[in-house]
Design an enzyme around this catalytic site. Structure first.
Site, PDB file in Angstrom:
ATOM      1  N   LYS A  16      -6.312  -8.107  18.695  1.00 17.28           N
ATOM      2  CA  LYS A  16      -5.133  -7.292  18.987  1.00 17.28           C
ATOM      3  C   LYS A  16      -4.890  -6.289  17.871  1.00 17.28           C
ATOM      4  O   LYS A  16      -4.568  -6.663  16.750  1.00 17.28           O
ATOM      5  CB  LYS A  16      -3.878  -8.158  19.130  1.00 17.28           C
ATOM      6  CG  LYS A  16      -2.700  -7.337  19.653  1.00 17.28           C
ATOM      7  CD  LYS A  16      -1.363  -7.989  19.440  1.00 17.28           C
ATOM      8  CE  LYS A  16      -0.789  -7.697  18.077  1.00 17.28           C
ATOM      9  NZ  LYS A  16      -0.500  -6.255  17.840  1.00 17.28           N
ATOM     10  N   GLU A  43       6.960  -5.381  -1.777  1.00 13.71           N
ATOM     11  CA  GLU A  43       5.921  -4.459  -1.338  1.00 13.71           C
ATOM     12  C   GLU A  43       6.591  -3.280  -0.623  1.00 13.71           C
ATOM     13  O   GLU A  43       7.287  -3.474   0.367  1.00 13.71           O
ATOM     14  CB  GLU A  43       4.971  -5.189  -0.377  1.00 13.71           C
ATOM     15  CG  GLU A  43       3.804  -4.348   0.066  1.00 13.71           C
ATOM     16  CD  GLU A  43       2.805  -5.132   0.908  1.00 13.71           C
ATOM     17  OE1 GLU A  43       3.221  -5.800   1.866  1.00 13.71           O
ATOM     18  OE2 GLU A  43       1.603  -5.067   0.601  1.00 13.71           O
ATOM     19  N   GLU A  78      -4.494 -12.641   5.409  1.00  6.80           N
ATOM     20  CA  GLU A  78      -4.583 -11.613   4.370  1.00  6.80           C
ATOM     21  C   GLU A  78      -3.260 -10.863   4.421  1.00  6.80           C
ATOM     22  O   GLU A  78      -3.011 -10.121   5.365  1.00  6.80           O
ATOM     23  CB  GLU A  78      -5.792 -10.709   4.637  1.00  6.80           C
ATOM     24  CG  GLU A  78      -6.268 -10.005   3.394  1.00  6.80           C
ATOM     25  CD  GLU A  78      -5.713  -8.615   3.282  1.00  6.80           C
ATOM     26  OE1 GLU A  78      -4.607  -8.471   2.708  1.00  6.80           O
ATOM     27  OE2 GLU A  78      -6.369  -7.697   3.760  1.00  6.80           O
ATOM     28  N   CYS A  92      -2.648  -2.876   1.177  1.00 10.41           N
ATOM     29  CA  CYS A  92      -2.162  -4.172   0.704  1.00 10.41           C
ATOM     30  C   CYS A  92      -2.505  -4.389  -0.767  1.00 10.41           C
ATOM     31  O   CYS A  92      -1.773  -5.038  -1.490  1.00 10.41           O
ATOM     32  CB  CYS A  92      -2.724  -5.300   1.548  1.00 10.41           C
ATOM     33  SG  CYS A  92      -4.487  -5.157   1.814  1.00 10.41           S
TER      34      CYS A  92
END
Ligand code: NAI
Ligand code: MG
Length: 491
Positions: free
Chosen positions: A195, A400, A269, A303
């Site tokens: 997906k 983040e 992850e 990331c």
């Protein structure tokens, strides 16, 4: 000597240097009005749809499916059939042929894919052309090479495929994350339901065309589009043996809770808040390039971005001066312009998140610097930003941001650098800049991060394992390590 003309004594007045637009042509991409789900090698007409847009212009590009639990089920059934009816028993050398074909077709069609990636995701064409596409093809080449060597990679352990893998990927590197997921899964003999992220489905849908061209047996790879609801349906499906997820820590934790006790395999992850550490003996001009690449590459939607800059105090003024000067040369604008350095923010939602955190940074007392910059009127944009005077407790040093925003902190000694760098709930990546090899090794040992780059940043190779620990997740992608999550062993 007489025919040499004397130079004009008065040179023309200096003008500002403007690059003329150098637009990559959109003509290589043919979009359909509407896309379905790719199930069992056929297009399944979707029951529900939504529009996918270009974040740089807000132009509507196509209508794509929002897969329901029933449609996800059809995809899993197709994947299970393909697994049982041949794919898992195929000799590795035969599976390798398909992977090599896919890699070569991606190379042949790389311009088309690069343009579509930039159109749907907002990243500069020079990045999708020079980074995303070559790395995606390289990943298929690399894992094609392992497909017939699994017995050698895991000697005396009788490696076997796991079964049907459910794979959920984010929007920052859509095709590259697809490659990271699909290549090792197929090399090990698994079948896949993947997906893509809701904002960037188009390169995954074009990839279905590559699968047909490569004559991959139907059902080995199935692609369903949709948002988190589709992802959740894939995670909870009973007949999925393994979930591989890349995305936010928040969703990763929810998936882990969901799967606890089910026996399903999982790799995550997740996010990061990497420290990029600059020592006073570093080559400063090169370090500045590494800082820029670390946080402004792909608009900071990375990331492993070097989002916390740790600068040794003795070079602070000099380095920040150089960095600010370099920032003013970054060209922000049309992702399809070959001169563009910083493209569009991927979505309105992500832009709002960046704006919220930047407002928090100002509120908490950090000093903001943004170079003068004219942004396009339509679409989602954010000026490359540097925050100085940042305390470790500020949200912009902890959370983040996933945007082109750098938070600068300082340190005096290597011990202090290590302590500050590790003061995060994440542990995905870090950078070290110094001329001393011994210092690189000692820092790499002490930094709690899955990847540590030395005198470079954001460098990738399919042979090198990538992944984090703590709240950055677990499991490795890339390299021989990247095979393991897709294999079960006899012992
Ligand atoms: P997200 O984690 O919600 O989305 C990533 C993928 O997970 C997408 O395909 C999404 O449809 C899917 N998803 C969402 N909810 C799900 C659920 N309950 N079950 C299964 N799949 C689900 O990330 P989002 O909302 O796009 O971004 C939020 C923040 O997450 C960003 O600001 C950034 O900080 C971080 N992020 C980190 C990424 C990374 O590479 N580490 C990638 C994307 C986002
Ligand atoms: Mg989300």
């Amino acid at each position: 000597m007489t025919d040499i003309q004397p130079r004009k004594s008065v040179s023309p007045a200096p003008t500002s240097w403007e690059y003329a637009p150098a637009l990559e042509s959109r003509d290589v991409v043919t979009l359909r009005e509407r896309y379905g789900h790719f199930v069992g090698g056929e297009w399944l007409e979707p029951r529900e749809t939504y529009a996918t847009i270009s974040p740089s212009s807000e132009e509507r590009l196509a209508e794509v499916g929002q897969a329901t639990a029933e449609e996800v089920d059809l995809a899993v059934v197709a994947a299970r059939d393909a697994f049982s009816n041949g794919w898992s028993n195929l000799p590795g050398s035969e599976r390798a042929k398909y992977l090599f074909r896919i890699a070569r077709i991606l190379q042949e069609r790389s311009r088309e894919f690069a343009v579509l990636e930039s159109l749907n995701g907002g990243k500069p064409i020079k990045e999708s052309r020079d980074v995303d596409l070559p790395l995606a093809a390289a990943h298929f080449f690399y894992y094609a090479g392992w497909a017939d060597k699994l017995e050698y990679a895991f000697a005396n352990r009788r490696p076997k495929p796991v079964g049907v893998a459910g794979q959920i990927i984010p929007w920052n590197f859509p095709l590259l994350m697809l490659a990271w997921k699909i290549a090792p899964a197929l090399a090990c003999g698994n079948t896949v339901v993947l997906k893509p992220a809701e904002t960037t489905p188009l390169t995954a849908l074009l990839f279905c065309d590559v699968l047909r061209q490569a004559e991959l047996p139907p059902g080995v790879v199935n692609i369903v589009t949709g948002d988190g609801r589709t992802g959740a349906a894939l995670v909870t499906h009973e007949d999925v043996d393994k979930i591989a997820f890349t995305g936010s820590t928040e969703v990763g934790k929810a998936i882990q809770r969901e799967l606890a006790g089910t026996g399903k395999r999982l790799t995550l992850e997740l996010g990061g808040k990497a420290a990029n550490v600059i020592f006073d003996d570093a080559a400063l001009d090169q370090a500045v390039e590494g800082i820029v690449n670390g946080i402004y590459f792909n608009q900071g939607h990375v990331c492993c971005a070097g989002s916390r800059l740790l600068v040794q105090e003795s070079i602070y003024e000099q380095l920040i001066g150089k960095l600010k000067r370099r920032l003013s040369t970054l060209r922000v604008g049309d992702p399809l312009d070959k001169n563009t350095d910083v493209g569009a923010i991927n979505s309105k939602m992500q832009l709002e998140r960046i704006e919220e955190l930047v407002a928090a940074g100002k509120e908490e007392g950090a000093e903001i610097y943004q170079p003068p910059c004219k942004l396009p009127e339509k679409g989602y944009w954010f000026v490359p930003t540097v925050f100085t005077n940042v305390a470790q407790s500020y949200r912009i040093a902890q959370e983040e941001i996933f945007g082109p925003v750098l938070s600068v902190l300082t340190f005096r000694t290597p011990d202090e650098a290590v302590e500050k760098a590790n003061n995060t709930m994440y542990g995905l990546s870090a950078g070290v800049w110094t001329e001393k090899g011994s210092r690189i090794l000692s820092m790499a040992q002490r930094l709690r991060a899955g990847v540590v780059w030395a005198n470079t940043y954001n460098r990738f190779d399919p042979a090198s394992p990538f992944g984090g620990y703590r709240e950055s997740g677990f499991g490795r992608e890339g390299g021989r390590h990247g095979l393991e999550p897709y294999l079960s062993f006899d012992e």
